[in-house]
Design a protein around this motif. Structure first.
Motif, PDB file in Angstrom:
ATOM      1  N   MET A 101       3.161  -0.475   4.587  1.00  0.00           N
ATOM      2  CA  MET A 101       3.873  -1.989   4.001  1.00  0.00           C
ATOM      3  C   MET A 101       3.733  -2.865   2.833  1.00  0.00           C
ATOM      4  O   MET A 101       4.635  -3.992   2.796  1.00  0.00           O
ATOM      5  N   LEU A 102       2.752  -2.575   1.905  1.00  0.00           N
ATOM      6  CA  LEU A 102       2.555  -4.114   0.885  1.00  0.00           C
ATOM      7  C   LEU A 102       3.832  -3.912  -0.277  1.00  0.00           C
ATOM      8  O   LEU A 102       3.457  -2.985  -1.023  1.00  0.00           O
ATOM      9  N   GLY A 103       4.700  -4.709   0.106  1.00  0.00           N
ATOM     10  CA  GLY A 103       5.996  -3.843  -1.280  1.00  0.00           C
ATOM     11  C   GLY A 103       5.853  -5.970  -1.361  1.00  0.00           C
ATOM     12  O   GLY A 103       5.316  -6.710  -1.584  1.00  0.00           O
ATOM     13  N   ASP A 104       6.976  -5.525  -1.988  1.00  0.00           N
ATOM     14  CA  ASP A 104       7.568  -7.022  -2.399  1.00  0.00           C
ATOM     15  C   ASP A 104       7.186  -8.380  -2.095  1.00  0.00           C
ATOM     16  O   ASP A 104       6.622  -9.285  -2.440  1.00  0.00           O
ATOM     17  N   VAL A 105       7.789  -8.498  -1.064  1.00  0.00           N
ATOM     18  CA  VAL A 105       8.007  -9.610   0.163  1.00  0.00           C
ATOM     19  C   VAL A 105       6.339  -9.497   0.485  1.00  0.00           C
ATOM     20  O   VAL A 105       5.219 -10.791   0.903  1.00  0.00           O
ATOM     21  N   HIS A 106       5.638  -8.807   1.118  1.00  0.00           N
ATOM     22  CA  HIS A 106       4.312  -8.362   1.965  1.00  0.00           C
ATOM     23  C   HIS A 106       3.403  -7.703   0.331  1.00  0.00           C
ATOM     24  O   HIS A 106       3.538  -7.005   1.393  1.00  0.00           O
ATOM     25  N   GLY A 107       2.532  -8.648  -0.268  1.00  0.00           N
ATOM     26  CA  GLY A 107       1.924  -7.995  -0.846  1.00  0.00           C
ATOM     27  C   GLY A 107       1.813  -7.656  -2.304  1.00  0.00           C
ATOM     28  O   GLY A 107       1.205  -7.749  -3.400  1.00  0.00           O
ATOM     29  N   GLY A 108       3.406  -8.670  -2.679  1.00  0.00           N
ATOM     30  CA  GLY A 108       3.947  -8.504  -3.618  1.00  0.00           C
ATOM     31  C   GLY A 108       3.335  -9.586  -4.510  1.00  0.00           C
ATOM     32  O   GLY A 108       4.303  -9.541  -5.891  1.00  0.00           O
ATOM     33  N   LEU A 224      -1.554  -4.943 -11.740  1.00  0.00           N
ATOM     34  CA  LEU A 224      -2.328  -4.500 -11.352  1.00  0.00           C
ATOM     35  C   LEU A 224      -3.304  -5.401  -9.625  1.00  0.00           C
ATOM     36  O   LEU A 224      -4.286  -5.044  -9.320  1.00  0.00           O
ATOM     37  N   SER A 225      -2.129  -6.625 -10.238  1.00  0.00           N
ATOM     38  CA  SER A 225      -2.768  -7.725  -9.271  1.00  0.00           C
ATOM     39  C   SER A 225      -2.192  -6.966  -8.114  1.00  0.00           C
ATOM     40  O   SER A 225      -2.926  -7.643  -7.038  1.00  0.00           O
ATOM     41  N   ARG A 226      -0.879  -6.452  -7.883  1.00  0.00           N
ATOM     42  CA  ARG A 226      -0.857  -5.755  -7.116  1.00  0.00           C
ATOM     43  C   ARG A 226      -1.832  -4.360  -6.101  1.00  0.00           C
ATOM     44  O   ARG A 226      -1.812  -4.299  -4.992  1.00  0.00           O
ATOM     45  N   GLY A 227      -1.626  -3.718  -7.165  1.00  0.00           N
ATOM     46  CA  GLY A 227      -2.843  -2.624  -7.033  1.00  0.00           C
ATOM     47  C   GLY A 227      -3.891  -3.430  -6.447  1.00  0.00           C
ATOM     48  O   GLY A 227      -4.390  -2.303  -5.610  1.00  0.00           O
ATOM     49  N   LEU A 228      -4.749  -4.363  -6.770  1.00  0.00           N
ATOM     50  CA  LEU A 228      -5.852  -4.668  -6.255  1.00  0.00           C
ATOM     51  C   LEU A 228      -6.239  -5.246  -5.231  1.00  0.00           C
ATOM     52  O   LEU A 228      -6.693  -5.489  -4.443  1.00  0.00           O
ATOM     53  N   PHE A 229      -4.492  -6.090  -5.390  1.00  0.00           N
ATOM     54  CA  PHE A 229      -4.063  -6.822  -3.746  1.00  0.00           C
ATOM     55  C   PHE A 229      -4.291  -5.017  -2.578  1.00  0.00           C
ATOM     56  O   PHE A 229      -5.307  -5.112  -1.331  1.00  0.00           O
ATOM     57  N   CYS A 230      -3.733  -4.377  -2.835  1.00  0.00           N
ATOM     58  CA  CYS A 230      -4.157  -2.851  -2.161  1.00  0.00           C
ATOM     59  C   CYS A 230      -5.605  -2.723  -1.487  1.00  0.00           C
ATOM     60  O   CYS A 230      -5.698  -2.070  -0.771  1.00  0.00           O
ATOM     61  N   LEU A 231      -6.281  -2.312  -2.659  1.00  0.00           N
ATOM     62  CA  LEU A 231      -7.999  -1.815  -2.199  1.00  0.00           C
ATOM     63  C   LEU A 231      -8.076  -3.039  -1.676  1.00  0.00           C
ATOM     64  O   LEU A 231      -9.173  -2.633  -0.571  1.00  0.00           O
TER      65      LEU A 231
END
Length: 270
Positions: A101-108, A224-231
């Motif tokens: 669910m972590l896409g451009d709007v929520h998580g990106g 990587l900001s997005r990937g780190l947020f996913c972690l």
């Protein structure tokens, strides 16, 4: 070694792990020397960057990861994970549902905000003054992405996102100690002021804006900001998924069953 064997070995090439029977080394560090000696944030840094951070860098990095772990069931990623948990899937499927669910709007937003910060920094490196660089970057943003600037404002936390001031204080302290430059903290706060002036009211820097400051200060590329947020958010997704499994429930949708979606028949003249 035959040509076929050589081609097979070269099919996947990596500088991340060197592994063979009885041997595991990450980025040149034997696993035996890492276990018990480095923290999980340090390990994330090593795997993504190729080197180990200093203790001060690791502490600042860890603060950003801690700040983003959860935002409750109203966050789409958490809600989706909890709903998945009531559908009979395994915990790994629950986590995958939330992360997806972590896409451009929520998580990106963190990635997008980091791109904005780096754009301003590039202009400053070319001799443009901070405020001028910020105004130019914001104008370009609005022309290409619209009026909502990622990293600023929050639909729930008004007028302050309680996570951002804590993180920014840590950045300031790290800059005073020479751990980071402090440039991106200045850029983030300058953007915050500029948005406030344009709308005639103060606006909060949110979690994405603050963590983007830290990731940029530490030299992480914007994606990587997005990937780190996913972690980071995976911790909350795991926790909520597990909690929902303990609570039970079957096919729990987004609304209690006594509340039904509004049926709106299509206008035949449309």
């Amino acid at each position: 070694m035959s040509q076929d064997a050589d081609n097979i070995r070269k099919w996947w090439q990596t500088s991340i792990i060197d592994m063979e029977p009885g041997k595991i080394a990450f980025r040149g560090h034997p696993i035996e020397g890492l276990i018990g000696n480095v923290s999980f944030p340090q390990m994330i840094w090593l795997m993504t960057r190729g080197d180990l951070p200093t203790k001060a860098q690791a502490l600042l990095f860890e603060a950003a990861l801690v700040a983003g772990v959860d935002h409750g069931p109203q966050a789409p990623s958490i809600a989706a994970a909890r709903m998945a948990a009531t559908c009979g899937v395994g915990l790994n499927n629950v986590m995958a549902t939330g992360v997806n669910m972590l896409g451009d709007v929520h998580g990106g937003a963190g990635e997008q905000c980091a791109e904005l910060y780096y754009e301003v920094a590039q202009a400053m490196n070319e001799g443009v003054e901070l405020e001028e660089a910020v105004e130019a970057a914001l104008q370009n943003w609005r022309e290409t992405r619209g009026k909502i600037v990622s990293g600023f404002g929050h639909r729930f936390h008004k007028p302050v996102d309680p996570r951002a001031p804590c993180l920014m204080q840590l950045v300031r302290e790290a800059a005073a100690e020479g751990t980071v430059s402090g440039q991106f903290a200045e850029i983030g706060e300058a953007i915050q002021r500029a948005i406030g002036r344009s709308r005639g009211a103060d606006i909060a820097m949110n979690i994405d804006g603050a963590t983007a400051v830290i990731f940029c200060e530490l030299g992480f590329p914007a994606p990587l900001s997005r990937g780190l947020f996913c972690l980071s958010r995976s911790v909350g997704i795991l926790s909520h998924g597990w909690e929902q499994m303990q609570q039970g429930g079957r096919n729990k949708g987004p609304m209690p069953p006594n509340y039904l979606p509004l049926y709106q028949p299509k206008d035949p003249d449309e």
